[in-house]
Scaffold this motif. Sequence first.
Motif, mmCIF file in Angstrom:
data_model
loop_
_atom_site.group_PDB
_atom_site.id
_atom_site.type_symbol
_atom_site.label_atom_id
_atom_site.label_comp_id
_atom_site.label_asym_id
_atom_site.label_seq_id
_atom_site.Cartn_x
_atom_site.Cartn_y
_atom_site.Cartn_z
ATOM 1 N N THR A 17 3.850 -7.700 -2.140
ATOM 2 C CA THR A 17 3.077 -6.644 -2.804
ATOM 3 C C THR A 17 1.591 -6.782 -2.498
ATOM 4 O O THR A 17 0.897 -5.785 -2.233
ATOM 5 C CB THR A 17 3.305 -6.694 -4.322
ATOM 6 O OG1 THR A 17 4.701 -6.548 -4.603
ATOM 7 C CG2 THR A 17 2.549 -5.568 -5.020
ATOM 8 N N ASP A 50 5.677 -1.837 0.654
ATOM 9 C CA ASP A 50 6.071 -1.260 -0.626
ATOM 10 C C ASP A 50 7.576 -1.036 -0.692
ATOM 11 O O ASP A 50 8.170 -1.108 -1.773
ATOM 12 C CB ASP A 50 5.334 0.068 -0.845
ATOM 13 C CG ASP A 50 5.685 0.715 -2.172
ATOM 14 O OD1 ASP A 50 5.353 0.132 -3.219
ATOM 15 O OD2 ASP A 50 6.296 1.794 -2.172
ATOM 16 N N ASP A 71 2.817 -3.998 -8.666
ATOM 17 C CA ASP A 71 3.247 -3.027 -7.664
ATOM 18 C C ASP A 71 2.574 -1.673 -7.898
ATOM 19 O O ASP A 71 2.134 -1.023 -6.944
ATOM 20 C CB ASP A 71 4.767 -2.881 -7.710
ATOM 21 C CG ASP A 71 5.288 -1.951 -6.636
ATOM 22 O OD1 ASP A 71 5.188 -2.305 -5.443
ATOM 23 O OD2 ASP A 71 5.781 -0.866 -6.974
ATOM 24 N N SER A 72 2.476 -1.255 -9.159
ATOM 25 C CA SER A 72 1.841 0.033 -9.460
ATOM 26 C C SER A 72 0.357 0.019 -9.116
ATOM 27 O O SER A 72 -0.172 0.984 -8.551
ATOM 28 C CB SER A 72 2.030 0.375 -10.943
ATOM 29 O OG SER A 72 3.375 0.692 -11.221
ATOM 30 N N ASP A 75 0.041 0.168 -5.398
ATOM 31 C CA ASP A 75 0.334 1.519 -4.908
ATOM 32 C C ASP A 75 -0.842 2.467 -5.129
ATOM 33 O O ASP A 75 -1.115 3.323 -4.283
ATOM 34 C CB ASP A 75 1.575 2.075 -5.604
ATOM 35 C CG ASP A 75 2.863 1.440 -5.089
ATOM 36 O OD1 ASP A 75 2.792 0.667 -4.114
ATOM 37 O OD2 ASP A 75 3.926 1.718 -5.669
ATOM 38 N N PHE A 79 -1.920 3.873 -1.703
ATOM 39 C CA PHE A 79 -1.430 5.235 -1.482
ATOM 40 C C PHE A 79 -2.192 6.291 -2.262
ATOM 41 O O PHE A 79 -1.871 7.480 -2.150
ATOM 42 C CB PHE A 79 0.058 5.309 -1.840
ATOM 43 C CG PHE A 79 0.895 4.284 -1.135
ATOM 44 C CD1 PHE A 79 0.889 4.197 0.251
ATOM 45 C CD2 PHE A 79 1.669 3.381 -1.845
ATOM 46 C CE1 PHE A 79 1.649 3.245 0.915
ATOM 47 C CE2 PHE A 79 2.431 2.421 -1.195
ATOM 48 C CZ PHE A 79 2.421 2.351 0.189
ATOM 49 N N LEU A 114 2.315 7.740 -10.758
ATOM 50 C CA LEU A 114 2.743 6.355 -10.943
ATOM 51 C C LEU A 114 3.025 6.055 -12.414
ATOM 52 O O LEU A 114 4.013 5.385 -12.748
ATOM 53 C CB LEU A 114 1.680 5.397 -10.400
ATOM 54 C CG LEU A 114 1.565 5.317 -8.874
ATOM 55 C CD1 LEU A 114 0.303 4.560 -8.475
ATOM 56 C CD2 LEU A 114 2.796 4.642 -8.275
ATOM 57 N N PRO A 135 3.738 7.311 -2.269
ATOM 58 C CA PRO A 135 3.753 6.836 -0.876
ATOM 59 C C PRO A 135 4.080 7.954 0.115
ATOM 60 O O PRO A 135 3.544 7.977 1.226
ATOM 61 C CB PRO A 135 4.850 5.757 -0.877
ATOM 62 C CG PRO A 135 4.956 5.316 -2.292
ATOM 63 C CD PRO A 135 4.694 6.547 -3.099
#
Length: 249
Positions: A17, A50, A71-72, A75, A79, A114, A135
């Motif tokens: 990640t 991801d 992870d969020s 992202d 992204f 998200l 993404p």
Amino acid sequence: MNPAIQNKNYVLPNFVTIMGLFCGFYSIIASLNGNYYHAASATLVAFIFDGIDGKIARLMNATSDFGIQLDSLSDLVSFGVAPGILVYKWALEPYGRLGWMAAFLFVACGALRLARFNVMTKKIDPKYFIGLPIPAAASVIASSVLFVKEKFGDPESITLPIWFTMTIYILAFLMVSNIRYFSGKTLFQQKSYNVLVLFVLLIFIIGLIPEISLFVLSVGYALSGLLLYAYKKIKHPSGQPEDDFSEQM
């Protein structure tokens, strides 16, 4: 299992990640330096990280709330912020307020997307995403840079028409919409020879013409939700009751 050994399992998926986060940060630096091709490539590499971090965590039985939150956040940078800065510096800057507001709206809607995914992930059909995944929206921007370089030359020296600004507004809208997109999760669960052949063919095409095929796949997926929505409206003109996001909240 010994807790000390179990804790070690969390390292690898979280490291993957972080590598995705690094790609997002590098993309921002490259965009600020005018290296739009490198910025777009870094975003697409982050897409790979991801896609595998969650699978690694599940295989190692190392899923955790910490990993989900990390992870969020990764992202949002890779992204959301990174492609927002990329598309502003590359295509939207000449259009002033209309341009930077489009870039901001892309980032803001990505954050909302998200947050919605995090609270709805256990409440919706796993076959579908509600709204365009962030993404996928980022890959439309990144693959556009690669496509322009392949077909028209150096993206740093090309000014895109103003209608491209509207494309960013549309991507932002699709992320926060209730339009359904195929997740592909059930596809991987099918033990089908035809599915395997399809993936081999897909890899062949991407390897043969990567810039064009990635652009077509990204734009095609972004349009697929709209086409599915139109098909359902035509097939069921009266409409079928579906769970609204606000009701599920």
